[in-house]
Scaffold this motif. Structure first.
Motif, PDB file in Angstrom:
ATOM      1  N   ARG A 130      -4.375   4.018  -9.597  1.00  0.00           N
ATOM      2  CA  ARG A 130      -4.646   2.855  -8.739  1.00  0.00           C
ATOM      3  C   ARG A 130      -5.717   1.963  -9.362  1.00  0.00           C
ATOM      4  O   ARG A 130      -5.597   0.737  -9.353  1.00  0.00           O
ATOM      5  CB  ARG A 130      -5.043   3.308  -7.336  1.00  0.00           C
ATOM      6  CG  ARG A 130      -3.874   3.889  -6.543  1.00  0.00           C
ATOM      7  CD  ARG A 130      -4.239   4.150  -5.093  1.00  0.00           C
ATOM      8  NE  ARG A 130      -5.312   5.119  -4.939  1.00  0.00           N
ATOM      9  CZ  ARG A 130      -5.146   6.438  -4.896  1.00  0.00           C
ATOM     10  NH1 ARG A 130      -3.924   6.959  -4.977  1.00  0.00           N
ATOM     11  NH2 ARG A 130      -6.177   7.239  -4.758  1.00  0.00           N
ATOM     12  N   TRP A 131      -6.753   2.569  -9.926  1.00  0.00           N
ATOM     13  CA  TRP A 131      -7.818   1.813 -10.574  1.00  0.00           C
ATOM     14  C   TRP A 131      -7.252   1.000 -11.733  1.00  0.00           C
ATOM     15  O   TRP A 131      -7.578  -0.171 -11.903  1.00  0.00           O
ATOM     16  CB  TRP A 131      -8.910   2.768 -11.059  1.00  0.00           C
ATOM     17  CG  TRP A 131     -10.122   2.084 -11.595  1.00  0.00           C
ATOM     18  CD1 TRP A 131     -11.235   1.716 -10.902  1.00  0.00           C
ATOM     19  CD2 TRP A 131     -10.341   1.670 -12.955  1.00  0.00           C
ATOM     20  NE1 TRP A 131     -12.135   1.106 -11.732  1.00  0.00           N
ATOM     21  CE2 TRP A 131     -11.610   1.058 -13.003  1.00  0.00           C
ATOM     22  CE3 TRP A 131      -9.600   1.756 -14.121  1.00  0.00           C
ATOM     23  CZ2 TRP A 131     -12.144   0.535 -14.170  1.00  0.00           C
ATOM     24  CZ3 TRP A 131     -10.122   1.229 -15.282  1.00  0.00           C
ATOM     25  CH2 TRP A 131     -11.384   0.631 -15.302  1.00  0.00           C
ATOM     26  N   ARG A 140       3.350  -7.665  -7.344  1.00  0.00           N
ATOM     27  CA  ARG A 140       2.567  -8.526  -8.227  1.00  0.00           C
ATOM     28  C   ARG A 140       3.336  -8.723  -9.539  1.00  0.00           C
ATOM     29  O   ARG A 140       3.897  -7.775 -10.075  1.00  0.00           O
ATOM     30  CB  ARG A 140       1.219  -7.871  -8.520  1.00  0.00           C
ATOM     31  CG  ARG A 140       0.275  -8.760  -9.308  1.00  0.00           C
ATOM     32  CD  ARG A 140      -1.000  -8.057  -9.719  1.00  0.00           C
ATOM     33  NE  ARG A 140      -1.696  -7.421  -8.615  1.00  0.00           N
ATOM     34  CZ  ARG A 140      -2.534  -6.395  -8.781  1.00  0.00           C
ATOM     35  NH1 ARG A 140      -2.782  -5.910  -9.977  1.00  0.00           N
ATOM     36  NH2 ARG A 140      -3.141  -5.862  -7.745  1.00  0.00           N
ATOM     37  N   VAL A 167       2.418   1.630  -3.457  1.00  0.00           N
ATOM     38  CA  VAL A 167       1.397   2.052  -4.431  1.00  0.00           C
ATOM     39  C   VAL A 167       1.097   3.537  -4.264  1.00  0.00           C
ATOM     40  O   VAL A 167       1.042   4.281  -5.247  1.00  0.00           O
ATOM     41  CB  VAL A 167       0.118   1.200  -4.284  1.00  0.00           C
ATOM     42  CG1 VAL A 167      -1.057   1.829  -5.026  1.00  0.00           C
ATOM     43  CG2 VAL A 167       0.365  -0.215  -4.778  1.00  0.00           C
ATOM     44  N   TYR A 210       2.598  -2.901 -10.882  1.00  0.00           N
ATOM     45  CA  TYR A 210       2.047  -2.834  -9.528  1.00  0.00           C
ATOM     46  C   TYR A 210       3.046  -3.498  -8.580  1.00  0.00           C
ATOM     47  O   TYR A 210       3.527  -4.597  -8.852  1.00  0.00           O
ATOM     48  CB  TYR A 210       0.711  -3.581  -9.504  1.00  0.00           C
ATOM     49  CG  TYR A 210      -0.047  -3.454  -8.206  1.00  0.00           C
ATOM     50  CD1 TYR A 210      -0.935  -2.410  -8.019  1.00  0.00           C
ATOM     51  CD2 TYR A 210       0.115  -4.380  -7.186  1.00  0.00           C
ATOM     52  CE1 TYR A 210      -1.658  -2.296  -6.844  1.00  0.00           C
ATOM     53  CE2 TYR A 210      -0.599  -4.265  -6.002  1.00  0.00           C
ATOM     54  CZ  TYR A 210      -1.477  -3.223  -5.834  1.00  0.00           C
ATOM     55  OH  TYR A 210      -2.184  -3.100  -4.664  1.00  0.00           O
ATOM     56  N   TRP A 257      -4.158  -0.057 -12.191  1.00  0.00           N
ATOM     57  CA  TRP A 257      -3.352  -1.153 -11.667  1.00  0.00           C
ATOM     58  C   TRP A 257      -4.238  -2.313 -11.199  1.00  0.00           C
ATOM     59  O   TRP A 257      -3.928  -3.460 -11.416  1.00  0.00           O
ATOM     60  CB  TRP A 257      -2.518  -0.693 -10.487  1.00  0.00           C
ATOM     61  CG  TRP A 257      -1.123  -0.299 -10.823  1.00  0.00           C
ATOM     62  CD1 TRP A 257      -0.332  -0.799 -11.817  1.00  0.00           C
ATOM     63  CD2 TRP A 257      -0.336   0.666 -10.142  1.00  0.00           C
ATOM     64  NE1 TRP A 257       0.888  -0.204 -11.792  1.00  0.00           N
ATOM     65  CE2 TRP A 257       0.919   0.694 -10.769  1.00  0.00           C
ATOM     66  CE3 TRP A 257      -0.560   1.497  -9.057  1.00  0.00           C
ATOM     67  CZ2 TRP A 257       1.938   1.522 -10.346  1.00  0.00           C
ATOM     68  CZ3 TRP A 257       0.448   2.316  -8.634  1.00  0.00           C
ATOM     69  CH2 TRP A 257       1.695   2.341  -9.282  1.00  0.00           C
ATOM     70  N   GLU A 258      -5.313  -1.964 -10.533  1.00  0.00           N
ATOM     71  CA  GLU A 258      -6.193  -2.999  -9.974  1.00  0.00           C
ATOM     72  C   GLU A 258      -6.904  -3.788 -11.067  1.00  0.00           C
ATOM     73  O   GLU A 258      -7.134  -4.978 -10.912  1.00  0.00           O
ATOM     74  CB  GLU A 258      -7.242  -2.359  -9.064  1.00  0.00           C
ATOM     75  CG  GLU A 258      -6.674  -1.595  -7.890  1.00  0.00           C
ATOM     76  CD  GLU A 258      -6.144  -2.498  -6.795  1.00  0.00           C
ATOM     77  OE1 GLU A 258      -6.688  -3.600  -6.611  1.00  0.00           O
ATOM     78  OE2 GLU A 258      -5.177  -2.086  -6.124  1.00  0.00           O
ATOM     79  N   ARG A 259      -7.266  -3.126 -12.154  1.00  0.00           N
ATOM     80  CA  ARG A 259      -8.105  -3.770 -13.161  1.00  0.00           C
ATOM     81  C   ARG A 259      -7.393  -4.182 -14.440  1.00  0.00           C
ATOM     82  O   ARG A 259      -7.918  -4.972 -15.198  1.00  0.00           O
ATOM     83  CB  ARG A 259      -9.297  -2.874 -13.486  1.00  0.00           C
ATOM     84  CG  ARG A 259     -10.301  -2.957 -12.348  1.00  0.00           C
ATOM     85  CD  ARG A 259     -11.035  -1.682 -12.134  1.00  0.00           C
ATOM     86  NE  ARG A 259     -11.853  -1.700 -10.930  1.00  0.00           N
ATOM     87  CZ  ARG A 259     -11.445  -1.320  -9.736  1.00  0.00           C
ATOM     88  NH1 ARG A 259     -10.201  -0.955  -9.555  1.00  0.00           N
ATOM     89  NH2 ARG A 259     -12.250  -1.317  -8.702  1.00  0.00           N
ATOM     90  N   GLY A 261      -1.274  -5.411 -15.083  1.00  0.00           N
ATOM     91  CA  GLY A 261      -0.796  -4.842 -13.822  1.00  0.00           C
ATOM     92  C   GLY A 261       0.248  -3.766 -13.985  1.00  0.00           C
ATOM     93  O   GLY A 261       1.174  -3.664 -13.185  1.00  0.00           O
ATOM     94  N   ARG A 293       0.833  -1.217   0.000  1.00  0.00           N
ATOM     95  CA  ARG A 293       0.000   0.000   0.000  1.00  0.00           C
ATOM     96  C   ARG A 293       0.860   1.257   0.000  1.00  0.00           C
ATOM     97  O   ARG A 293       0.582   2.202  -0.733  1.00  0.00           O
ATOM     98  CB  ARG A 293      -0.949  -0.003   1.195  1.00  0.00           C
ATOM     99  CG  ARG A 293      -2.188  -0.853   0.977  1.00  0.00           C
ATOM    100  CD  ARG A 293      -3.231  -0.650   2.066  1.00  0.00           C
ATOM    101  NE  ARG A 293      -2.767  -1.016   3.401  1.00  0.00           N
ATOM    102  CZ  ARG A 293      -2.703  -2.272   3.876  1.00  0.00           C
ATOM    103  NH1 ARG A 293      -3.080  -3.274   3.115  1.00  0.00           N
ATOM    104  NH2 ARG A 293      -2.269  -2.500   5.098  1.00  0.00           N
TER     105      ARG A 293
END
Length: 170
Positions: free
Chosen positions: A24-25, A112, A10, A109, A27-29, A33, A7
Motif C-alpha cells: 500500500r505504501w 488511478r 486495494v 493502483y 502504491w501511494e508513493r 502507481g 479501498r
C-alpha cells in the motif's frame, strides 16, 4: 470507482503481498502507481495478445456486464484476465501466457491512471474473478469473428491448439 470500492480493491489486491502495508505504501508513493504482486494465491492471470485480447474482452463484456478484473498493458499490446487460482496449471494452448503460482505481475493502483499498465475493469474488492470456461468460450468466439472478418473463415480448425481450459467443469 467510489472511495470505498477503491479501498476494498486495494485491500483485496494487497492481501497477497508478502507485506501488505509495504505494498500500500508503494502504491501511494510510487509516481507510476504500480506494485509487483505474486499470482497464484487469490488469482491467476491469463495474458492475451491485443489481437485476441480486445475481441475477447468485447465478447466477454457482452455476455457478462462486469466479468472480473482485466488489465491492459505495454501500450495496450497485451491484456490480462484475472481468473481463479490454479487455472494456469490446467490451461492448454498456444498464444496465451499464464501468470500463476510462483510468478509475479505488475498491478496498478485501482482507480488511478498509471504508467504502462491500466485497469480496463478494476477489481471490486469482493474477490470476483472471470470464469475460466466463460473466458475460453469468449476467446473462441472472438477468434472465429476475427478470422471471418479477415476472410479466413473457420476452415482448418486445429483441435487442441486453440488455447483452452482443461477440466472446465467444476
Amino acid at each position: 470507482m467510489t472511495g470505498s470500492e477503491v479501498r476494498a480493491a486495494v485491500e483485496w489486491l494487497a492481501s497477497v503481498a508478502p507485506d501488505p502495508a509495504a505494498c500500500r505504501w508503494e502504491w501511494e508513493r510510487n509516481p507510476q502507481g504500480i506494485a509487483l504482486l505474486p499470482a497464484g494465491r487469490r488469482w491467476d492471470v491469463l495474458v492475451l495478445p491485443r489481437e485476441l485480447g480486445y475481441p475477447t474482452f468485447d465478447v466477454l463484456t457482452r455476455l457478462v456486464g462486469r466479468p472480473g478484473p482485466v488489465l491492459s498493458g505495454f501500450g495496450d499490446g497485451r491484456m490480462g484476465f484475472f481468473v481463479p487460482p490454479g487455472t494456469v496449471a490446467r490451461w492448454i494452448g498456444t498464444g496465451v501466457r499464464g501468470v500463476g503460482l510462483g510468478t509475479w505481475i505488475l498491478v496498478p493502483y485501482p482507480g488511478r491512471a498509471s504508467g504502462g499498465v491500466r485497469w480496463l475493469i478494476p477489481p471490486d474488492g469482493s474477490g470476483a474473478l472471470i470464469d475460466a470456461a466463460l473466458l475460453e468460450l469468449a476467446m473462441h468466439e472472438a477468434a472465429a469473428v476475427t478470422a471471418t472478418a479477415r476472410g479466413g473463415g473457420l476452415g482448418g480448425s486445429r483441435d487442441g491448439d486453440g488455447g483452452g481450459w482443461s477440466g472446465a467443469g467444476g
